[in-house]
Enzyme design. Structure first.
Site, PDB file in Angstrom:
ATOM      1  N   TYR A 153       0.837  -1.209   0.000  1.00  0.00           N
ATOM      2  CA  TYR A 153       0.000   0.000   0.000  1.00  0.00           C
ATOM      3  C   TYR A 153       0.869   1.255   0.000  1.00  0.00           C
ATOM      4  O   TYR A 153       0.649   2.182  -0.796  1.00  0.00           O
ATOM      5  CB  TYR A 153      -0.912  -0.042   1.232  1.00  0.00           C
ATOM      6  CG  TYR A 153      -1.955   1.045   1.317  1.00  0.00           C
ATOM      7  CD1 TYR A 153      -3.213   0.873   0.747  1.00  0.00           C
ATOM      8  CD2 TYR A 153      -1.698   2.237   1.985  1.00  0.00           C
ATOM      9  CE1 TYR A 153      -4.184   1.860   0.840  1.00  0.00           C
ATOM     10  CE2 TYR A 153      -2.661   3.229   2.088  1.00  0.00           C
ATOM     11  CZ  TYR A 153      -3.903   3.035   1.518  1.00  0.00           C
ATOM     12  OH  TYR A 153      -4.860   4.017   1.620  1.00  0.00           O
ATOM     13  N   LYS A 157       1.080   3.970  -2.948  1.00  0.00           N
ATOM     14  CA  LYS A 157       0.661   5.355  -2.694  1.00  0.00           C
ATOM     15  C   LYS A 157       1.820   6.332  -2.928  1.00  0.00           C
ATOM     16  O   LYS A 157       1.604   7.423  -3.442  1.00  0.00           O
ATOM     17  CB  LYS A 157       0.106   5.491  -1.270  1.00  0.00           C
ATOM     18  CG  LYS A 157      -1.210   4.743  -1.049  1.00  0.00           C
ATOM     19  CD  LYS A 157      -2.345   5.284  -1.910  1.00  0.00           C
ATOM     20  CE  LYS A 157      -3.659   4.588  -1.644  1.00  0.00           C
ATOM     21  NZ  LYS A 157      -4.762   5.088  -2.484  1.00  0.00           N
TER      22      LYS A 157
END
Ligand code: NAD
Length: 258
Positions: A153, A157
């Site tokens: 993640y 991101k």
């Protein structure tokens, strides 16, 4: 003329909030994401009465480039173009790197990062033809800082922020802005689902995950509201934000000020 807005991952959480906010402005909205057909149809109808624009649903899976192309193509076929693209779809998986399932890694990179490349590359010719456009990437405080057990993640991101800046430079002279929104913790299904795993990894209770992990660095000690993220997206899509490009707006209660 109503603007046309495509919001990926908008059957739930932040994406749904963003779709609602644009629908309330009278925009035509294309919603996308997974869910029960009846529930999605109820959401679609609910959105359509908000501002009088048309709302359609497209079920493109953000791991499938050809379905993503069809999502943008369907928006253009129904409404003539895409004025605002909101890349919001995202998933999370919480595990140590050495235990991280490789299929989950690939899925997170595909949905949280690569899907924005596919929507953007397909929407660019439509926006260039109109001489304006807005691309808004829902990143995260995890685009700026890291937390343990969220390697895929955090990598995705951080990546989407790099993509945001590059796209902004390529598109600046075509009236198209590209920006990211970096929320802190928002209580959505994505966050609710990671509470048990985080509690297990850290050996603490689920309540402590909220107060000691999620809100520890959020200086306001409050979760961010979905509506606050949606209002920022509406602002970035407005004429007033025309010189804002290649950057991000944090909405994280002071988390990344530290
Ligand atoms: P959510 O789980 O409530 O919603 C995610 C949406 O994405 C749903 O509509 C789901 O159906 C859709 N989706 C998932 N996989 C998909 C796929 N393969 N193809 C198409 N759609 C798919 O999550 P949320 O919290 O609203 O998250 C939305 C975005 O906001 C994500 O990018 C997330 O990383 C980001 N974000 C969330 C928080 C938070 O605290 N909730 C904080 C920062 C950033």
């Amino acid at each position: 003329m109503s603007r046309t807005v495509v919001v990926t991952g908008s059957t739930s959480g932040i994406g749904l909030g963003i779709a609602k906010a644009f629908a309330a402005e009278g925009c035509h909205v294309v919603i996308n994401g997974f869910g029960e057909p009846d529930a999605i149809e109820a959401v679609r109808r609910e959105l359509e009465v908000l501002g009088g624009g048309r709302v359609i649903y497209h079920g493109a899976d953000m791991t499938k480039p050809e379905e993503i192309e069809d999502l943008i193509g369907t928006a253009a076929a129904n409404f003539g173009s895409v004025d605002v693209l909101v890349n919001n779809a995202g998933i999370q998986h919480v595990a140590r790197i050495e235990d991280f399932p490789t299929a989950q890694w690939d899925r997170i990179i595909a949905i949280n990062l690569t899907s924005a490349f596919h929507t953007t590359r397909t929407a660019i010719p439509l926006m260039k033809a109109k001489g304006k456009g807005r691309i808004i990437n829902v990143a995260s405080a995890h685009a700026l800082v890291a937390s343990p057990y969220k390697s895929a993640y955090v990598a995705a991101k951080h990546g989407i922020l790099g993509f945001t800046k590059t796209a902004a430079l390529e598109l600046a002279e075509f009236g198209i802005t590209v920006n990211a929104i970096c929320p802190g913790y928002v209580l959505t299904p994505l966050v609710e689902r990671q509470i048990p795993d985080t509690a297990r990894e850290r050996g603490i209770s689920e309540d402590e995950v909220k107060t000691e992990v999620m809100l520890r660095l959020q200086a306001t000690k409050e979760f961010v509201a979905i509506e606050e993220v949606a209002a920022t997206a509406v602002f970035l899509a407005s004429d007033a934000a025309r010189q804002i490009t290649g950057t991000h707006i944090s909405i994280d209660g002071g988390w990344t000020a530290q």
